[in-house]
Structures are given as C-alpha cells and as structure tokens.
Design a protein around this motif. Structure first.
Motif, mmCIF file in Angstrom:
data_model
loop_
_atom_site.group_PDB
_atom_site.id
_atom_site.type_symbol
_atom_site.label_atom_id
_atom_site.label_comp_id
_atom_site.label_asym_id
_atom_site.label_seq_id
_atom_site.Cartn_x
_atom_site.Cartn_y
_atom_site.Cartn_z
ATOM 1 N N GLY A 97 0.784 -1.221 0.000
ATOM 2 C CA GLY A 97 0.000 0.000 0.000
ATOM 3 C C GLY A 97 0.818 1.275 0.000
ATOM 4 N N HIS A 98 2.121 1.170 0.203
ATOM 5 C CA HIS A 98 3.008 2.340 0.196
ATOM 6 C C HIS A 98 3.407 2.664 -1.238
ATOM 7 N N ARG A 99 3.671 3.922 -1.510
ATOM 8 C CA ARG A 99 4.028 4.307 -2.876
ATOM 9 C C ARG A 99 5.366 3.718 -3.325
ATOM 10 N N ASN A 100 6.190 3.254 -2.378
ATOM 11 C CA ASN A 100 7.458 2.618 -2.730
ATOM 12 C C ASN A 100 7.324 1.121 -2.986
ATOM 13 N N SER A 101 6.136 0.572 -2.754
ATOM 14 C CA SER A 101 5.947 -0.871 -2.876
ATOM 15 C C SER A 101 5.972 -1.328 -4.335
ATOM 16 N N THR A 102 6.603 -2.477 -4.558
ATOM 17 C CA THR A 102 6.600 -3.084 -5.892
ATOM 18 C C THR A 102 5.609 -4.246 -5.976
ATOM 19 N N ALA A 103 4.773 -4.394 -4.968
ATOM 20 C CA ALA A 103 3.759 -5.452 -4.978
ATOM 21 C C ALA A 103 2.841 -5.272 -6.186
ATOM 22 N N GLY A 104 2.619 -6.357 -6.924
ATOM 23 C CA GLY A 104 1.753 -6.312 -8.086
ATOM 24 C C GLY A 104 2.412 -5.770 -9.336
ATOM 25 N N ILE A 105 3.712 -5.473 -9.235
ATOM 26 C CA ILE A 105 4.475 -4.945 -10.367
ATOM 27 C C ILE A 105 5.496 -5.992 -10.788
ATOM 28 N N SER A 106 5.578 -6.290 -12.059
ATOM 29 C CA SER A 106 6.550 -7.280 -12.523
ATOM 30 C C SER A 106 7.947 -6.675 -12.529
ATOM 31 N N PHE A 107 8.949 -7.543 -12.578
ATOM 32 C CA PHE A 107 10.330 -7.046 -12.625
ATOM 33 C C PHE A 107 10.568 -6.254 -13.915
ATOM 34 N N ASP A 108 9.967 -6.695 -15.011
ATOM 35 C CA ASP A 108 10.043 -5.933 -16.264
ATOM 36 C C ASP A 108 9.508 -4.511 -16.069
#
Length: 209
Positions: free
Chosen positions: A97-108
């Motif tokens: 939920g933080h703007r720095n989170s990469t959750a739900g974002i692929s490495f690409d």
C-alpha cells in the motif's frame, strides 16, 4: 548494536568503507563495526553517503584535523542483480500500500520504470555508478570490489584489518523469482551503460561469479 548500514572509518589503517545499499553492507558492517574508529550509522544521508558527500564532509575532517589521507573502499553489485534486490526488498509485505511498494508490479515493469527520466517512487533507488563517481579534485574509490567476488573482498579486508570474523548474510530480500525480458534488459544496458561498464571494469578473482 549497529544500524542496518554504516560507513566505517579505520583511522590507523587509513581506510574508509562506503555503505553502498544492497551490496551486503549489513553483514560486513556488523562484523567489522566493533573495530572501526568511526561508525556513521545515521542519518541516511551520511550513513549512505556517496563518494561526493564523503569528499565534501568526511575527507576534509581527517585531512585538516589529522593530516591523514584516507583510502576509500566500496562494493558494487552486478547492475541487474542490484535492481533485483531492490525490487524484492520493496515487494515485502511491510510496504504493501506504500508508494514505494513493488507489490503487483513485474520485474520488467520495475526496470522499465527505472529507465524513465522521471521515475515513480517505487523505482527511485539511485545509481551505483553515481554513488561511486570520482570527484574533480581527485577523490576516488581506491579499492572497488564486486559483490559477487567475496573472496577478493575478504582477502583485502583481512590484509588491511587483520583476521575477519565470519561474514554471514543479513537483511536478505524476499526470494521472489525474477524474469527480465530481452528487450527490457537491452534497454537497461543502453540507458545505464556506465553502471555496466564500471562493474565490468572491476578485476574478478578466478572462479568468482
């Protein structure tokens, strides 16, 4: 107890070890911090001081007050692996939920964002080559080691500081599989050519990764 990272200064040995994020700093500094003359573990702007900040604030203190020329050592990680560590670290549940989170974002997607001129918050992780960039007055990293070549790093430290305690792993990012497509990797290598060139210029021990 040391903070998670620290810049370490060994005055007798005339050696400073910079704290480059995501390069094994935690384990290294936990092992060596007790014998350092100065441990800068905060604030982040000083404990993670790039070479230019060391040159501006720390180096003059030792030169002007102590008449000492300090050598600088640092560790650099293979650029894709370095970004992968940041990606995994920012994908941990605590950042959900933080703007720095990469959750739900692929490495690409993460690497694509890193290649942008204006990076979103989750891809603002700095640059190793900028962190280590030589300064106009001649201040530079005298001893640069590859994170993947622990044998060379530990041999150097043992020669300068004496026998080393065991260097374990600390602050390890979650083990999330990484997949980087060829087009995105090619774009990263083009956009960040200086980082790849700097890493490739580091002498590696025989058998190192």
């Amino acid at each position: 107890k040391l903070g998670r990272y620290a810049m370490l200064v060994f005055f007798k040995q005339r050696l400073v070890i910079l704290s480059v994020p995501k390069t094994g700093s935690t384990a290294l500094h936990e092992a060596l911090g007790a014998q350092a003359d100065l441990v800068i573990s905060g604030p982040p702007s000083l404990k993670h001081a790039p070479l230019y900040r060391f040159n501006r604030f720390i180096r003059p203190m030792y030169e002007k007050v102590c008449g000492a020329q300090m050598e600088v050592a640092a560790v650099m990680r293979e650029p894709i692996s370095w970004l992968g560590s940041w990606y995994r670290y920012r994908g941990r549940p605590a950042l959900a939920g933080h703007r720095n989170s990469t959750a739900g974002i692929s490495f690409d997607q993460f690497v694509e964002a890193y290649c942008q001129g204006k990076r979103p918050a989750y891809a603002q992780v700095g640059s190793q080559d900028k962190f280590l960039e030589p300064q106009p007055n001649g201040c530079r990293v005298d001893h640069l080691f590859a994170y993947e070549d622990q044998a060379a790093l530990q041999a150097f430290l043992a020669a300068r500081l004496g026998p080393l305690p065991a260097l374990g792993q600390r602050n390890v990012s979650p083990d999330i599989p990484l997949t980087l497509s060829e087009p995105v990797e090619a774009k990263l290598r083009r956009k960040c050519a200086s980082s790849f060139a700097l890493y490739e210029s580091i002498p590696k021990s025989s058998g190192s990764v």
